[in-house]
Design a protein around this motif. Structure first.
Motif, PDB file in Angstrom:
ATOM      1  N   LYS A   1       0.858  -1.180   0.000  1.00  0.00           N
ATOM      2  CA  LYS A   1       0.000   0.000   0.000  1.00  0.00           C
ATOM      3  C   LYS A   1       0.899   1.236   0.000  1.00  0.00           C
ATOM      4  CE  LYS A   1      -3.342  -2.472   2.938  1.00  0.00           C
ATOM      5  NZ  LYS A   1      -2.498  -3.696   3.078  1.00  0.00           N
ATOM      6  N   ARG A   2       0.284   2.396  -0.092  1.00  0.00           N
ATOM      7  CA  ARG A   2       1.105   3.607   0.011  1.00  0.00           C
ATOM      8  C   ARG A   2       1.804   3.662   1.367  1.00  0.00           C
ATOM      9  NH1 ARG A   2       0.562   6.677  -4.416  1.00  0.00           N
ATOM     10  NH2 ARG A   2      -1.490   6.823  -5.425  1.00  0.00           N
ATOM     11  N   SER A   3       1.128   3.172   2.407  1.00  0.00           N
ATOM     12  CA  SER A   3       1.709   3.185   3.740  1.00  0.00           C
ATOM     13  C   SER A   3       2.873   2.215   3.871  1.00  0.00           C
ATOM     14  CB  SER A   3       0.636   2.853   4.786  1.00  0.00           C
ATOM     15  OG  SER A   3       0.038   1.599   4.508  1.00  0.00           O
ATOM     16  N   SER A   4       3.068   1.352   2.876  1.00  0.00           N
ATOM     17  CA  SER A   4       4.205   0.426   2.912  1.00  0.00           C
ATOM     18  C   SER A   4       5.510   1.138   2.593  1.00  0.00           C
ATOM     19  CB  SER A   4       3.992  -0.716   1.915  1.00  0.00           C
ATOM     20  OG  SER A   4       2.788  -1.403   2.170  1.00  0.00           O
ATOM     21  N   GLY A   5       5.427   2.295   1.935  1.00  0.00           N
ATOM     22  CA  GLY A   5       6.633   3.052   1.600  1.00  0.00           C
ATOM     23  C   GLY A   5       7.428   2.471   0.452  1.00  0.00           C
ATOM     24  N   VAL A   6       6.850   1.511  -0.268  1.00  0.00           N
ATOM     25  CA  VAL A   6       7.547   0.853  -1.372  1.00  0.00           C
ATOM     26  C   VAL A   6       7.234   1.526  -2.696  1.00  0.00           C
ATOM     27  CG1 VAL A   6       7.820  -1.318  -2.623  1.00  0.00           C
ATOM     28  CG2 VAL A   6       7.546  -1.339  -0.140  1.00  0.00           C
ATOM     29  N   ILE A   7       5.980   1.931  -2.870  1.00  0.00           N
ATOM     30  CA  ILE A   7       5.532   2.526  -4.120  1.00  0.00           C
ATOM     31  C   ILE A   7       6.105   3.938  -4.276  1.00  0.00           C
ATOM     32  CG2 ILE A   7       3.541   3.259  -5.479  1.00  0.00           C
ATOM     33  CD1 ILE A   7       3.651   0.283  -5.177  1.00  0.00           C
ATOM     34  N   MET A   8       6.761   4.194  -5.393  1.00  0.00           N
ATOM     35  CA  MET A   8       7.326   5.515  -5.646  1.00  0.00           C
ATOM     36  C   MET A   8       6.286   6.442  -6.259  1.00  0.00           C
ATOM     37  SD  MET A   8      11.224   5.273  -6.932  1.00  0.00           S
ATOM     38  CE  MET A   8      12.526   4.933  -5.732  1.00  0.00           C
ATOM     39  N   PRO A   9       6.411   7.759  -6.036  1.00  0.00           N
ATOM     40  CA  PRO A   9       5.543   8.709  -6.748  1.00  0.00           C
ATOM     41  C   PRO A   9       5.764   8.592  -8.251  1.00  0.00           C
ATOM     42  CG  PRO A   9       6.708   9.776  -4.938  1.00  0.00           C
ATOM     43  CD  PRO A   9       7.323   8.423  -5.102  1.00  0.00           C
TER      44      PRO A   9
END
Length: 551
Positions: A245-253
């Motif tokens: 999820k976005r809260s995982s901090g894995v997905i980049m903008p």
């Protein structure tokens, strides 16, 4: 007796203090909520969050540009008398920008992917690959022999590391969207959310679908044609963290085109100097000094950029202090500026995100200034879930007849924001803000003077051509022959920045600005991508240095 009593009280106080200290240390744990005292990331369930996240890592191919204030707009002589870049003080947030312009080999990777995943011989996909192809005919000249570049520049390995040209603004934006999805696939593989071979199964046709970042975040079961269960990585063992999820901090903008303000700020690179005149906007080029030649002992007299020296002179005298190129040059042929960015002057001009207007409205915004906002939202279906364009492809016919795919299969359908989002807001009141305060009817008290059409009164009264295709694919062109058109400026005209191999030194000034319809391409305009930084303004190493200095 009193002494004994005091000892008991003190002992009790120590115990209570220890107990209180234990409680405080427990509640301050990064995996315990400071709001509720509940566990975070508990195996039993509950709130899941990446409490180990430090800071955004540098995206592939980019360098970090720390934000700050600068004077946007030219303060040199205006020999063109455009008066379209009045100096204004602006502030830019930190961001990342491509180290070099997007090269031919980088763009060929994009084309190869589209050709493999959406085969052009499939009638449903025929225009996806074709719509992404650069226009190689931009090299042709009625009175010049340039067929070698027409036939070879894009694909020959001799030009692999040269900047791609012949790409219009729409194509450049779509490349940035594609790049976002491919980079996030790699990030999810690295962190164990996807199997290592997931992306190659798409390329090889083993699965009928592809990966979309937004579709994954909103409805992960829909990506890869609904076959993601067979493509998950080691994280699948933990059902709580099966999907990022976005809260995982894995997905980049997302990758995107830089705004004009970002581009100009990055090109000036004031980070390397603290001279007052440079800070106030008097730095003429991306390098120090008022000349285009190197003034240092090593390489003295060498040109610092690839540009047109004079009439009929695109490089200089052969073998004697020329700029090393007659057309474009291989990226990294010249020294980078103080941000580590190459060719921010010369080689090719570059598309930026902004819609062109002669005036920068700093009364409304002096923070991350950008003209071009069209606010959209995700379309929600009757089932309450986001709508995924599974087998639908949305095409658009550009004014020059070129067909481009606006949405690809597997992406989320988006619609303009409506009254539900704008009601009683003070910061925006409708979806399309490209003409806000300069181009829409409200921009002028006498806007009726600028148009003969009562239903579409625009301050910038540009020609309105209509180009479309009929059911058989034939091109239907309807040209605007009105004699009342007064301007070429409209909401589909975009800014491009920086001088090119075709330009004189005047255009090397980072503040110079020109414009072109977003559907047009040339042999001297390329592009590079940018990405916003999330979190702190400075990187960790810079913060630690400042902390040491403060001590």
């Amino acid at each position: 007796m009193k002494k004994h009593f005091i000892k008991v009280v003190l002992s009790s106080a120590v115990v209570m203090a220890s107990f209180s200290s234990c409680k405080n240390s427990s509640s301050s744990s990064k995996n315990v909520s400071r709001a509720t005292g509940w566990k975070i990331n508990a195996k039993e369930g509950g709130f899941q969050y990446n409490s180990d996240f430090k800071e955004q890592e540098t995206p592939p191919g980019t360098v970090f540009v720390e934000g700050g204030t600068f004077t946007k707009g030219k303060v040199q002589d205006d020999i063109m008398h455009d008066w379209n870049n009045t100096p204004t003080q602006q502030h830019v947030q930190s961001f990342y920008m491509d180290e070099t312009e997007v090269t031919n080999v980088m763009y060929l990777e994009y084309l190869d992917y589209l050709k493999a995943v959406y085969p052009p011989d499939n009638p449903n996909y025929a225009n996806i690959y074709k719509g992404a192809l650069p226009d190689t005919l931009v090299w042709r000249n009625r009175l010049g022999f340039n067929e070698t570049m027409t036939n070879n520049y894009l694909r020959h390995p001799a030009y692999a590391e040269y900047p791609v040209v012949g790409v219009n603004w729409v194509q450049a934006s779509q490349y940035a969207e594609w790049r976002t999805d491919r980079v996030n696939e790699v990030m999810l593989e690295r962190e164990g959310y996807l199997a290592d071979d997931a992306k190659y199964k798409v390329l090889n046709g083993e699965i009928g679908g592809t990966f979309s970042t937004e579709a994954y975040l909103n409805n992960p079961e829909s990506v890869y044609g609904g076959q993601i269960d067979s493509l998950q990585g080691k994280q699948k063992r933990d059902s709580i963290n099966a999907f990022a999820k976005r809260s995982s901090g894995v997905i980049m903008p997302e990758y995107r085109l830089p705004t004009e303000t970002e581009w100009e700020y990055a090109a000036q690179a004031l980070v390397g100097t603290r001279e007052y005149n440079n800070y106030r906007g008097r730095k003429k080029y991306p390098w120090e000094g008022d000349y285009t030649r190197n003034g240092q002992r090593v390489g003295r007299g060498d040109q610092l950029a690839n540009f047109k020296q004079g009439k009929g002179d695109y490089g200089g005298i052969a073998g004697w202090s020329d700029d090393g190129a007659d057309i474009t040059a291989q990226v990294k042929s010249y020294k980078p500026n103080d941000f580590g960015l190459y060719d921010m002057a010369g080689n090719v001009s570059e598309w930026v995100a902004d819609v062109y207007r002669p005036i920068v409205d700093d009364e409304i915004s002096d923070f991350n200034y950008y003209r071009g906002n069209v606010f959209m939202k995700k379309a929600i279906g009757e089932d309450g879930k986001v709508e995924i364009l599974e087998d639908q492809i949305v095409y658009d016919t550009l004014p020059n007849g070129k067909i481009v795919a606006v949405n690809l299969p597997g992406e989320i359908k988006e619609v303009p924001v409506g009254e539900e989002e704008t009601y009683l807001r003070t910061n925006f009141d409708h979806s399309d803000n490209r003409g806000y305060r300069d181009g829409d009817p409200g921009s002028s008290r006498f806007f009726q003077r600028f148009s003969d059409e009562s239903d579409n009164r625009k301050m910038y009264d540009s020609p309105k051509h209509k180009v479309e295709r009929d059911s058989t694919g034939n091109l239907i062109r309807q040209y605007d022959t009105s004699n009342y058109r007064t301007s070429l400026i409209n909401d589909e005209v975009r800014v491009y920045k920086g001088g090119s191999w075709r330009d004189r030194a005047f255009w090397l000034d980072p503040a110079q600005r020109r414009y072109l319809p977003q559907y047009m391409a040339t042999d001297d305009i390329g592009f590079r991508c940018a990405m916003s930084r999330v979190g702190s303004k400075s990187k960790s190493k810079n913060k630690s240095v400042r902390h040491k200095k403060a001590k």
